[in-house]
Design a protein around this motif. Structure first.
Motif, short mmCIF file in Angstrom:
data_model
loop_
_atom_site.label_atom_id
_atom_site.label_comp_id
_atom_site.label_asym_id
_atom_site.label_seq_id
_atom_site.Cartn_x
_atom_site.Cartn_y
_atom_site.Cartn_z
N THR A 114 -6.25 5.61 9.70
CA THR A 114 -4.87 4.86 9.06
C THR A 114 -5.02 5.24 7.57
OG1 THR A 114 -5.52 2.82 8.55
CG2 THR A 114 -4.00 3.45 10.74
N GLN A 115 -3.40 5.98 6.60
CA GLN A 115 -3.53 6.27 5.67
C GLN A 115 -2.96 5.41 4.57
OE1 GLN A 115 -0.95 9.85 4.24
NE2 GLN A 115 -2.71 11.10 5.02
N VAL A 116 -3.46 5.42 3.50
CA VAL A 116 -2.92 4.12 2.55
C VAL A 116 -2.48 5.40 0.86
CG1 VAL A 116 -4.68 3.53 1.64
CG2 VAL A 116 -2.63 2.95 0.33
N ASN A 117 -1.12 5.01 0.94
CA ASN A 117 -0.88 5.88 -1.00
C ASN A 117 -0.66 5.00 -1.79
OD1 ASN A 117 1.37 6.61 -2.93
ND2 ASN A 117 0.68 8.85 -2.12
N LEU A 118 -2.32 5.76 -2.74
CA LEU A 118 -2.62 4.76 -4.25
C LEU A 118 -2.04 5.79 -5.19
CD1 LEU A 118 -6.24 3.82 -3.41
CD2 LEU A 118 -4.87 2.95 -2.23
N GLN A 119 -1.59 4.68 -6.09
CA GLN A 119 -1.62 5.14 -7.54
C GLN A 119 -2.47 4.18 -8.83
OE1 GLN A 119 1.68 2.92 -10.76
NE2 GLN A 119 3.45 4.96 -8.99
N VAL A 120 -3.12 5.32 -9.11
CA VAL A 120 -4.24 5.67 -9.75
C VAL A 120 -3.82 5.78 -11.07
CG1 VAL A 120 -6.62 5.80 -9.88
CG2 VAL A 120 -5.53 6.18 -7.99
N TYR A 121 -4.96 4.87 -12.17
CA TYR A 121 -4.82 5.17 -13.32
C TYR A 121 -6.21 5.92 -13.88
CZ TYR A 121 -4.59 5.18 -18.53
OH TYR A 121 -5.11 5.72 -19.43
N ARG A 122 -6.35 7.16 -14.22
CA ARG A 122 -7.60 7.35 -14.98
C ARG A 122 -7.59 7.78 -16.54
NH1 ARG A 122 -9.76 11.79 -11.53
NH2 ARG A 122 -10.06 9.76 -9.55
N LYS A 123 -8.49 6.91 -16.88
CA LYS A 123 -8.37 6.35 -18.34
C LYS A 123 -8.36 7.93 -19.47
CE LYS A 123 -10.07 3.56 -22.21
NZ LYS A 123 -10.46 1.70 -22.81
N SER A 124 -10.13 8.26 -18.55
CA SER A 124 -10.98 9.31 -19.15
C SER A 124 -10.03 10.39 -19.70
CB SER A 124 -11.56 9.66 -17.84
OG SER A 124 -10.84 10.40 -16.99
N ASN A 125 -8.12 10.61 -18.85
CA ASN A 125 -8.13 11.60 -19.53
C ASN A 125 -6.79 10.89 -19.48
OD1 ASN A 125 -7.38 11.75 -16.44
ND2 ASN A 125 -7.72 13.49 -16.00
N ASP A 126 -6.20 9.57 -19.49
CA ASP A 126 -4.95 8.85 -19.38
C ASP A 126 -3.78 10.06 -18.52
OD1 ASP A 126 -3.24 8.21 -20.72
OD2 ASP A 126 -2.55 8.21 -22.12
N SER A 127 -4.05 9.59 -17.43
CA SER A 127 -3.48 10.20 -16.21
C SER A 127 -3.66 9.56 -15.58
CB SER A 127 -4.23 11.14 -15.71
OG SER A 127 -5.18 10.76 -15.17
N LEU A 128 -2.38 9.23 -14.66
CA LEU A 128 -1.34 8.43 -14.13
C LEU A 128 -0.80 9.87 -12.57
CD1 LEU A 128 -0.75 5.94 -12.81
CD2 LEU A 128 2.07 6.45 -13.87
N PHE A 129 -1.82 9.36 -11.37
CA PHE A 129 -1.12 10.07 -10.56
C PHE A 129 -1.32 9.31 -9.27
CE2 PHE A 129 -6.11 9.98 -11.33
CZ PHE A 129 -7.00 9.50 -10.44
N ASN A 130 -0.72 10.46 -8.21
CA ASN A 130 -0.84 9.33 -6.32
C ASN A 130 -1.66 10.02 -5.83
OD1 ASN A 130 2.16 8.35 -7.44
ND2 ASN A 130 1.52 7.46 -5.72
N ILE A 131 -2.62 9.15 -4.49
CA ILE A 131 -3.60 10.11 -4.14
C ILE A 131 -2.74 9.84 -2.69
CG2 ILE A 131 -5.20 8.86 -4.42
CD1 ILE A 131 -7.59 11.07 -4.42
N ASN A 132 -3.66 10.22 -1.41
CA ASN A 132 -3.41 9.87 -0.07
C ASN A 132 -4.97 10.04 -0.17
OD1 ASN A 132 -0.29 9.66 0.17
ND2 ASN A 132 -0.17 11.73 0.79
N ILE A 133 -5.08 8.45 1.04
CA ILE A 133 -6.86 8.57 1.56
C ILE A 133 -6.33 8.12 2.45
CG2 ILE A 133 -8.66 7.20 1.18
CD1 ILE A 133 -8.37 6.82 -2.01
N ASN A 134 -7.83 8.60 3.96
CA ASN A 134 -7.54 7.67 4.90
C ASN A 134 -8.59 6.86 5.26
OD1 ASN A 134 -5.56 9.31 6.41
ND2 ASN A 134 -6.69 11.37 5.91
N ARG A 135 -8.25 6.17 5.47
CA ARG A 135 -9.33 4.49 6.07
C ARG A 135 -10.34 5.05 6.97
NH1 ARG A 135 -4.12 1.41 5.38
NH2 ARG A 135 -3.76 0.44 4.06
N GLY A 136 -11.28 5.12 6.65
CA GLY A 136 -12.53 5.10 7.89
C GLY A 136 -13.52 4.36 7.10
N LYS A 137 -14.69 4.34 8.50
CA LYS A 137 -15.45 3.37 8.36
C LYS A 137 -16.81 3.74 7.24
CE LYS A 137 -17.03 2.08 12.66
NZ LYS A 137 -18.05 2.40 14.25
#
Length: 522
Positions: free
Chosen positions: A162-185
């Motif tokens: 199943t997929q979860v869409n995450l909104q992530v902030y990355r301090k190293s380059n001061d960026s805000l982005f969305n990423i889809n991750i498929n859950r797995g073992k």
């Protein structure tokens, strides 16, 4: 639970206690309340009366859970009830994997902050990095809500693929982005750490005996043998146990063919024995086994089997003292019980189960405090020994039953290595901020080996920490402990568990004892 429901709770507990033999007899591992016997019908009738006629609203599921818990508590300390909402987590822990996105995180300033991505997990494949802040999962805002760490997994775990869409902030380059991750073992590590301490002395830290533990252990053992290992430290301190058959497989790596590992005896007097086979890869190597007061159950099977077969040296403090075998039984509604069905015995015939009161024993639960109070954690002479439970190994070594494995070489607890919660909290926060402010450059500048040898040799980082959190200088002894833990915590942020443990090991009294014993044999 509402105190007004206590009389009902106690009544149900009493009834369950009467019929336990009926409910768990036979080959079925599931619990039925369909009223097929008079005792089962009695329980069902009582529940029906409560639901229909009791003067107040009552959550009968909650009453049943409480009654089962109290009933099992009158049997022994290790027969336990697992509610359905907890069973998945317990099962995952023992199977050695779970379904999720694969991150280790900590709540920092009300935000889920990734400390490490788990090797082979979905997050590392998707590009999540240490230091990333997870702000939103699907439509759920996760920051600024003072979420408890235990409530976070429900937003990140799920069914496989199943997929979860995450909104992530990355301090190293001061960026805000969305990423889809498929859950797995995602694997739950059993081997925390394995490395060569010296040219021919290897080290493996095993934290549990889950379904995947033997495979992990075997991989680590093979790797160390390929690096020239002749002697091994097996560290099972703090290991609370797990599956007996997995413990037997690990012991089999050290014992010659047909050596007895352990035997169990049930209430019918049936004895089942486990023997070593011909597949052991370290039967001729030198062995040191580290145990402490939190080494329990399967850990004690390992230590007891090796001690009774005169294999290696057991080092540390008396182990926990759990010699009862549990089988998990499904109750039919998603919950389960782990019921004690047998006792296990070491090869010489020792039962290492410490005494307990079947009606509940507060001393059993306060065992650590009692050991500290009576001096046992500081002096081998304070370890209680029962002369009537004395046994002899094939080579004539005297060993004792009746409450844990007593080590061959005693090492007292290091009271100088403890820090209070203030230090733990402030050091962890400082270490995270230190790395988070310049993670990329630090990872480029340091390898683990160089970090262990050369980081903060002038104490500047340590002094910065002290100046920020303390008005007065700590004592010399406390200063040394803080400095070690601070360096280990920064290493943990950069290199993970291996970095933390490698530094902590430099001042580990049990490992120092092993090195001392090694030097006398050269």
């Amino acid at each position: 639970m509402n105190k007004n429901n206590l009389p009902i709770y106690l009544s149900l507990a009493t009834i369950f206690g009467i019929v336990i033999g009926v409910l768990f007899s036979g080959s079925s591992n599931s619990l039925s309340l369909t009223g097929k016997t008079s005792n089962e019908a009695k329980i069902k009738r009582l529940i029906d009366y409560i639901q229909r006629d009791y003067v107040d609203d009552v959550n009968t599921d909650e009453l049943l859970d409480g009654a089962i818990t109290q009933m099992l508590g009158k049997l022994d300390p290790h027969s336990v009830y697992i509610p359905k909402e907890n069973l998945q987590q317990v099962t995952e822990n023992m199977q050695g994997n779970f379904v999720g996105i694969g991150v280790q995180f900590r709540m920092i300033k009300d935000t889920i902050t990734v400390i490490q991505t788990i090797k082979g997990g979905p997050s590392i494949k998707a590009g999540i990095k240490a230091g990333d802040r997870i702000l939103v999962a699907d439509n759920d805002t996760l920051y600024g809500k003072r979420l408890l760490s235990g409530n976070v997994p429900k937003f990140l775990k799920g069914k496989p693929d199943t997929q979860v869409n995450l909104q992530v902030y990355r301090k190293s380059n001061d960026s805000l982005f969305n990423i889809n991750i498929n859950r797995g073992k995602v694997k739950i590590k059993s081997v925390d750490l394995s490395y060569m301490m010296t040219e021919d002395l290897g080290y493996i830290k095993l934290n549990r005996f889950a379904r995947t533990s033997y495979d992990e252990f075997k991989t680590a053992l093979t790797s160390l043998l390929n690096k020239g290992m002749k002697n091994l430290i097996l560290d099972i301190r703090g290991n609370g146990g797990g599956f007996i058959d997995i413990a037997n497989q690990i012991v089999d790596e050290f014992l010659e063919d047909d050596k007895l590992i352990v035997f169990t005896k049930n209430n019918k007097g049936r004895v089942e024995k486990s023997f070593a086979t011909s597949k052991g890869d370290f039967e001729n190597g030198g062995l040191y086994v580290l145990i402490d007061e939190s080494s329990a159950s399967a850990s004690e099977i390992v230590a007891g089997a090796l001690q009774d077969n005169d294999k290696g040296v057991i080092i540390g403090r008396r182990s926990f003292g759990k010699g009862l075998v549990q089988i998990e039984m499904n109750l039919g509604d998603g919950s389960a019980v782990r019921l004690t069905t047998a006792r296990y015995y070491t090869p010489t015939g020792r039962s290492i189960q410490k005494p307990y009161d079947k009606n509940g024993d507060e001393n059993y639960r306060r065992d650590y405090a009692n050991r500290m109070r009576n001096g046992e954690l500081l002096s081998k002479d304070s370890i209680p020994i029962v002369d009537s439970l004395q046994y002899s190994t094939p080579k004539g070594k005297i060993v004792y039953g009746g409450g844990g494995i007593i080590p061959d070489v005693f090492v007292p607890i290091d009271t100088t290595a403890y820090l209070n919660n203030f230090y733990f909290r402030t050091i962890n926060n400082f270490a995270f901020d230190y790395v988070d402010n310049d993670r990329k450059s630090l990872l480029k500048a340091w390898t683990l080996e160089r970090f262990i040898k050369d980081f903060d040799v002038d104490g500047s980082v340590f002094n910065t920490y002290i100046s920020r959190v303390m008005d007065d200088q700590p004592s010399y002894r406390t200063r040394q402990t803080i400095q070690r833990y601070l360096k280990a915590s920064i290493a943990n942020e950069l290199f993970g568990d291996i970095g933390f443990n490698r530094i902590i090991h430099q001042d580990d009294k049990m490992l120092q004892k092993v090195l001392e014993l090694e030097s006398t044999q050269e």
